[in-house]
Design a protein around this motif. Sequence first.
Motif, mmCIF file in Angstrom:
data_model
loop_
_atom_site.group_PDB
_atom_site.id
_atom_site.type_symbol
_atom_site.label_atom_id
_atom_site.label_comp_id
_atom_site.label_asym_id
_atom_site.label_seq_id
_atom_site.Cartn_x
_atom_site.Cartn_y
_atom_site.Cartn_z
ATOM 1 N N VAL A 92 0.841 -1.204 0.000
ATOM 2 C CA VAL A 92 0.000 0.000 0.000
ATOM 3 C C VAL A 92 0.872 1.250 0.000
ATOM 4 N N GLY A 93 1.931 1.241 0.814
ATOM 5 C CA GLY A 93 2.829 2.388 0.854
ATOM 6 C C GLY A 93 3.506 2.644 -0.482
ATOM 7 N N MET A 94 3.937 1.570 -1.150
ATOM 8 C CA MET A 94 4.580 1.730 -2.457
ATOM 9 C C MET A 94 3.587 2.210 -3.508
ATOM 10 N N MET A 95 2.361 1.679 -3.461
ATOM 11 C CA MET A 95 1.325 2.146 -4.395
ATOM 12 C C MET A 95 1.043 3.629 -4.196
ATOM 13 N N ALA A 96 0.971 4.058 -2.929
ATOM 14 C CA ALA A 96 0.708 5.463 -2.639
ATOM 15 C C ALA A 96 1.865 6.343 -3.109
ATOM 16 N N ALA A 97 3.104 5.867 -2.877
ATOM 17 C CA ALA A 97 4.277 6.666 -3.257
ATOM 18 C C ALA A 97 4.388 6.803 -4.770
ATOM 19 N N VAL A 98 4.294 5.679 -5.477
ATOM 20 C CA VAL A 98 4.445 5.710 -6.936
ATOM 21 C C VAL A 98 3.239 6.393 -7.585
ATOM 22 N N GLY A 99 2.029 6.001 -7.153
ATOM 23 C CA GLY A 99 0.830 6.604 -7.730
ATOM 24 C C GLY A 99 0.711 8.080 -7.404
ATOM 25 N N GLY A 100 1.053 8.452 -6.169
ATOM 26 C CA GLY A 100 0.989 9.854 -5.784
ATOM 27 C C GLY A 100 1.992 10.707 -6.544
ATOM 28 N N LEU A 101 3.164 10.130 -6.790
ATOM 29 C CA LEU A 101 4.187 10.846 -7.557
ATOM 30 C C LEU A 101 3.710 11.110 -8.982
ATOM 31 N N GLN A 102 3.152 10.077 -9.620
ATOM 32 C CA GLN A 102 2.662 10.231 -10.985
ATOM 33 C C GLN A 102 1.484 11.208 -11.040
#
Length: 275
Positions: free
Chosen positions: A221-231
């Motif tokens: 979840v943290g990685m999804m938030a980091a990558v998705g939030g960045l994009q």
Amino acid sequence: MIFDDFLVRATLAGVGVALAAAPLGCLVVWRRMAFFGDATAHAAILGVALALLLSTSIFAGVLVVSLLMATLVSLLSGKGYAMDTLLGVMAHSSLALGLVAVSFVSGVRIDLMAYLFGDILAVGKGDLAIIWSGAALVVALMGWRWSRLLTATLNADLAYASGIDPQREQLILTLSLAIVVAVALKVVGILLIAALLIIPAATARTFSRTPETMVVAAALVGMMAAVGGLQTAYWLDTPTGPTIVSLAAALFALAGLIANSRRLLWWAMASRTGG
């Protein structure tokens, strides 16, 4: 070179912080220590100010102050002070002292917004090395102490019976949290670090049956938030740190909605079967 792309560096930085925050976030949620992340993050402002005054590394200043904060909290807790009171006093005192100290810094142009909310797009190769070194250290420490930390979290009496000192395990946890706060400063900033610790773990708790699966789910979840939030921030031209946390919050809300829907469906099927 792959690391010459600022978006690649930012993505790797976000993934590194998410991996380090996952096991700690789960322990924080289980121990109801959410305020500790906020308190340590507030103390980081004082670390930034002292580093600027002494012309030293920002990371070093934040790390030293965060470690001191974690050590003091561990030593003073249970000695006549309620944990929430102690954290409240130390958090706001260190934040106020940090802001006062910043006012004495002359000849240095600083962007407080970058420290408060993060500036992941400005992550350099050196920052990336620090983030992943800190993440690797925290993950290795959690792997080494996991069973002891878990036992101390579940029941202090059981920990004592097993030859485990709960106070020592709490100190290890708080020191690890201080390291994560220091390495996450560049990614989400001081005011949003606690959110990246707590929200992925709280989201993962909805669907996890064992502590280990919760840690893995929190990391995802943290990685999804980091990558998705960045994009998303790149496409919409929004502040990156707050966008990452906003996406994590959206994932938390979605997980809660799915869990409630499943419960309602189970209740409806059970009622129909019973009828």
